[in-house]
Scaffold this motif. Structure first.
Motif, PDB file in Angstrom:
ATOM      1  N   UNK A 114       0.831  -1.199   0.000  1.00 21.73           N
ATOM      2  CA  UNK A 114       0.000   0.000   0.000  1.00 21.73           C
ATOM      3  C   UNK A 114       0.871   1.257   0.000  1.00 21.73           C
ATOM      4  N   UNK A 115       1.857   1.302   0.877  1.00 20.66           N
ATOM      5  CA  UNK A 115       2.761   2.460   0.932  1.00 20.66           C
ATOM      6  C   UNK A 115       3.485   2.662  -0.401  1.00 20.66           C
ATOM      7  N   UNK A 116       3.988   1.580  -0.974  1.00 19.33           N
ATOM      8  CA  UNK A 116       4.721   1.686  -2.241  1.00 19.33           C
ATOM      9  C   UNK A 116       3.811   2.195  -3.356  1.00 19.33           C
ATOM     10  N   UNK A 117       2.590   1.684  -3.407  1.00 23.49           N
ATOM     11  CA  UNK A 117       1.642   2.168  -4.414  1.00 23.49           C
ATOM     12  C   UNK A 117       1.380   3.669  -4.214  1.00 23.49           C
ATOM     13  N   UNK A 118       1.163   4.079  -2.984  1.00 20.91           N
ATOM     14  CA  UNK A 118       0.867   5.492  -2.716  1.00 20.91           C
ATOM     15  C   UNK A 118       2.014   6.401  -3.148  1.00 20.91           C
ATOM     16  N   UNK A 119       3.225   6.005  -2.834  1.00 15.04           N
ATOM     17  CA  UNK A 119       4.369   6.831  -3.236  1.00 15.04           C
ATOM     18  C   UNK A 119       4.514   6.874  -4.757  1.00 15.04           C
ATOM     19  N   UNK A 120       4.374   5.729  -5.392  1.00  9.41           N
ATOM     20  CA  UNK A 120       4.538   5.649  -6.847  1.00  9.41           C
ATOM     21  C   UNK A 120       3.464   6.461  -7.562  1.00  9.41           C
ATOM     22  N   UNK A 121       2.223   6.309  -7.149  1.00 12.02           N
ATOM     23  CA  UNK A 121       1.142   7.051  -7.802  1.00 12.02           C
ATOM     24  C   UNK A 121       1.269   8.553  -7.530  1.00 12.02           C
ATOM     25  N   UNK A 122       1.719   8.915  -6.349  1.00  9.72           N
ATOM     26  CA  UNK A 122       1.902  10.337  -6.027  1.00  9.72           C
ATOM     27  C   UNK A 122       3.008  10.955  -6.876  1.00  9.72           C
ATOM     28  N   UNK A 180      -1.296   5.846 -18.314  1.00 11.68           N
ATOM     29  CA  UNK A 180      -1.941   5.914 -19.626  1.00 11.68           C
ATOM     30  C   UNK A 180      -3.167   6.821 -19.664  1.00 11.68           C
ATOM     31  N   UNK A 181      -3.591   7.331 -18.522  1.00 12.15           N
ATOM     32  CA  UNK A 181      -4.792   8.174 -18.485  1.00 12.15           C
ATOM     33  C   UNK A 181      -4.600   9.410 -19.361  1.00 12.15           C
ATOM     34  N   UNK A 182      -5.601   9.744 -20.136  1.00 11.09           N
ATOM     35  CA  UNK A 182      -5.511  10.971 -20.942  1.00 11.09           C
ATOM     36  C   UNK A 182      -5.331  12.185 -20.028  1.00 11.09           C
ATOM     37  N   UNK A 183      -4.645  13.184 -20.535  1.00 15.63           N
ATOM     38  CA  UNK A 183      -4.387  14.388 -19.737  1.00 15.63           C
ATOM     39  C   UNK A 183      -5.655  14.989 -19.159  1.00 15.63           C
ATOM     40  N   UNK A 184      -6.735  15.001 -19.950  1.00 20.92           N
ATOM     41  CA  UNK A 184      -7.967  15.648 -19.498  1.00 20.92           C
ATOM     42  C   UNK A 184      -8.728  14.838 -18.442  1.00 20.92           C
ATOM     43  N   UNK A 185      -8.325  13.596 -18.217  1.00 23.20           N
ATOM     44  CA  UNK A 185      -8.978  12.814 -17.162  1.00 23.20           C
ATOM     45  C   UNK A 185      -7.976  12.273 -16.137  1.00 23.20           C
ATOM     46  N   UNK A 186      -6.747  12.760 -16.218  1.00 18.80           N
ATOM     47  CA  UNK A 186      -5.737  12.269 -15.278  1.00 18.80           C
ATOM     48  C   UNK A 186      -6.144  12.511 -13.832  1.00 18.80           C
ATOM     49  N   UNK A 187      -6.531  13.744 -13.505  1.00 22.15           N
ATOM     50  CA  UNK A 187      -6.836  14.071 -12.116  1.00 22.15           C
ATOM     51  C   UNK A 187      -7.971  13.206 -11.563  1.00 22.15           C
ATOM     52  N   UNK A 188      -9.006  12.998 -12.352  1.00 18.44           N
ATOM     53  CA  UNK A 188     -10.115  12.170 -11.865  1.00 18.44           C
ATOM     54  C   UNK A 188      -9.675  10.714 -11.710  1.00 18.44           C
ATOM     55  N   UNK A 194      -6.612   9.684 -10.993  1.00 17.47           N
ATOM     56  CA  UNK A 194      -5.772   9.658  -9.790  1.00 17.47           C
ATOM     57  C   UNK A 194      -6.629   9.672  -8.524  1.00 17.47           C
ATOM     58  N   UNK A 195      -7.589  10.575  -8.465  1.00 15.55           N
ATOM     59  CA  UNK A 195      -8.405  10.692  -7.258  1.00 15.55           C
ATOM     60  C   UNK A 195      -9.298   9.475  -7.054  1.00 15.55           C
ATOM     61  N   UNK A 196      -9.847   8.939  -8.129  1.00 15.37           N
ATOM     62  CA  UNK A 196     -10.641   7.708  -8.004  1.00 15.37           C
ATOM     63  C   UNK A 196      -9.785   6.584  -7.419  1.00 15.37           C
ATOM     64  N   UNK A 197      -8.573   6.438  -7.941  1.00 14.65           N
ATOM     65  CA  UNK A 197      -7.673   5.406  -7.425  1.00 14.65           C
ATOM     66  C   UNK A 197      -7.299   5.674  -5.972  1.00 14.65           C
ATOM     67  N   UNK A 212     -11.416  12.269  -0.953  1.00 13.49           N
ATOM     68  CA  UNK A 212     -12.843  12.376  -1.269  1.00 13.49           C
ATOM     69  C   UNK A 212     -13.231  13.853  -1.505  1.00 13.49           C
ATOM     70  N   UNK A 213     -12.690  14.734  -0.683  1.00  7.82           N
ATOM     71  CA  UNK A 213     -12.978  16.157  -0.834  1.00  7.82           C
ATOM     72  C   UNK A 213     -12.436  16.681  -2.157  1.00  7.82           C
ATOM     73  N   UNK A 214     -11.207  16.320  -2.480  1.00  4.72           N
ATOM     74  CA  UNK A 214     -10.628  16.744  -3.758  1.00  4.72           C
ATOM     75  C   UNK A 214     -11.453  16.231  -4.933  1.00  4.72           C
ATOM     76  N   UNK A 215     -11.872  14.985  -4.847  1.00  5.68           N
ATOM     77  CA  UNK A 215     -12.662  14.387  -5.933  1.00  5.68           C
ATOM     78  C   UNK A 215     -14.010  15.105  -6.069  1.00  5.68           C
ATOM     79  N   UNK A 216     -14.630  15.413  -4.942  1.00  5.71           N
ATOM     80  CA  UNK A 216     -15.927  16.108  -4.985  1.00  5.71           C
ATOM     81  C   UNK A 216     -15.790  17.514  -5.564  1.00  5.71           C
ATOM     82  N   UNK A 217     -14.643  18.148  -5.357  1.00  6.48           N
ATOM     83  CA  UNK A 217     -14.423  19.518  -5.824  1.00  6.48           C
ATOM     84  C   UNK A 217     -13.838  19.603  -7.222  1.00  6.48           C
ATOM     85  N   UNK A 218     -13.551  18.464  -7.834  1.00  3.07           N
ATOM     86  CA  UNK A 218     -12.913  18.455  -9.143  1.00  3.07           C
ATOM     87  C   UNK A 218     -13.860  18.917 -10.230  1.00  3.07           C
TER      88      UNK A 218
END
Length: 173
Positions: free
Chosen positions: A41-49, A111-119, A121-124, A167-173
Motif C-alpha cells: 500500500x505504501x509503495x503504491x501510494x508513493x509511486x502514484x503520487x 496511460x490516463x488521458x491528460x484531461x482525465x488524469x486528475x479524476x 488519480x483521485x478515483x484510485x 474524497x474532498x478533492x474528488x468532490x471539488x474536481x
C-alpha cells in the motif's frame, strides 16, 4: 472514442480490483499478510503520487500528492522500525514490489488521458485509501502480533485523514 472507452474500462477494472482488495484487507489477521499488504500500500501510494506530481496541473492535487509521499515514507519507516523489534523477529520482511493489481493501476494512471488524469488519480486514491483504512482497522482489532497491531492503530487515523482529503478533492474536481 477508443481512448474514452479504454479509460472507462481501466476505471472499472481499478474499481473491481479495489473492491476485492478492500474485502481482502478486512480479513487480514496474520502478521505476514499484514506486513506485505501495508508495505505494498505504501509503495503504491508513493509511486502514484510521484506520477501525480509529474502529470497533474492542479495545485491542490499536487500538494496532496506531496503529502502522500511524505506520510507514506513515514509509514514505511515506522513499519520497518516495528519489524526490527524482538516481538516481530519471526515476521517476514515485505517484498518491495507492487502486486499485479497495483501494477495495473499504475499503468492505468500512466496511460490516463491528460484531461482525465486528475479524476483517475483521485478515483484510485479513494479506492486505495478505503482498502488501507480497512486493513489498518481490521488488523488493529484482530491481528495476531501486538507490535504490529500498535502500528496499525497509529497509522489508521493518518489513512483516514488521507481518505477524507481525497474524497474532498474528488468532490471539488
Amino acid at each position: 472514442m477508443a481512448g474514452e472507452f479504454k479509460n472507462t474500462v481501466d476505471k472499472m477494472t481499478d474499481a473491481m480490483g479495489g473492491a476485492a482488495g478492500h474485502m481482502s484487507a478486512a480479513m487480514t489477521r496474520t502478521a505476514n499478510e499484514f506486513v506485505q499488504a501495508a508495505a505494498t500500500s505504501d509503495l503504491y501510494e508513493r509511486t502514484s503520487a510521484e506520477i501525480a506530481l509529474r502529470r497533474s496541473r492542479n495545485d491542490d492535487i499536487r500538494a496532496a500528492a506531496q503529502k502522500m509521499i511524505v506520510d507514506h515514507n513515514t509509514s514505511t519507516h515506522q513499519l520497518k522500525s516495528a519489524l526490527s523489534m524482538r516481538e516481530t523477529r519471526d515476521v517476514e520482511h515485505p517484498k518491495e514490489a507492487l502486486d499485479k493489481r497495483r501494477e495495473t493501476m499504475i499503468q492505468h494512471l500512466e496511460e490516463a488521458p491528460d484531461d482525465s488524469f486528475d479524476s483517475t488519480y483521485l478515483d484510485q486514491q479513494v479506492l486505495a485509501h478505503e482498502e488501507a483504512s480497512s486493513l489498518m482497522k481490521s488488523y488493529a482489532h484482530g491481528g495476531d502480533n501486538p507490535q504490529l497491531r500498535s502500528f496499525a492503530e497509529g497509522t489508521g487515523p493518518v489513512v483516514a485523514r488521507h481518505l477524507e482529503r481525497m474524497k474532498t478533492l474528488r468532490a471539488n474536481l
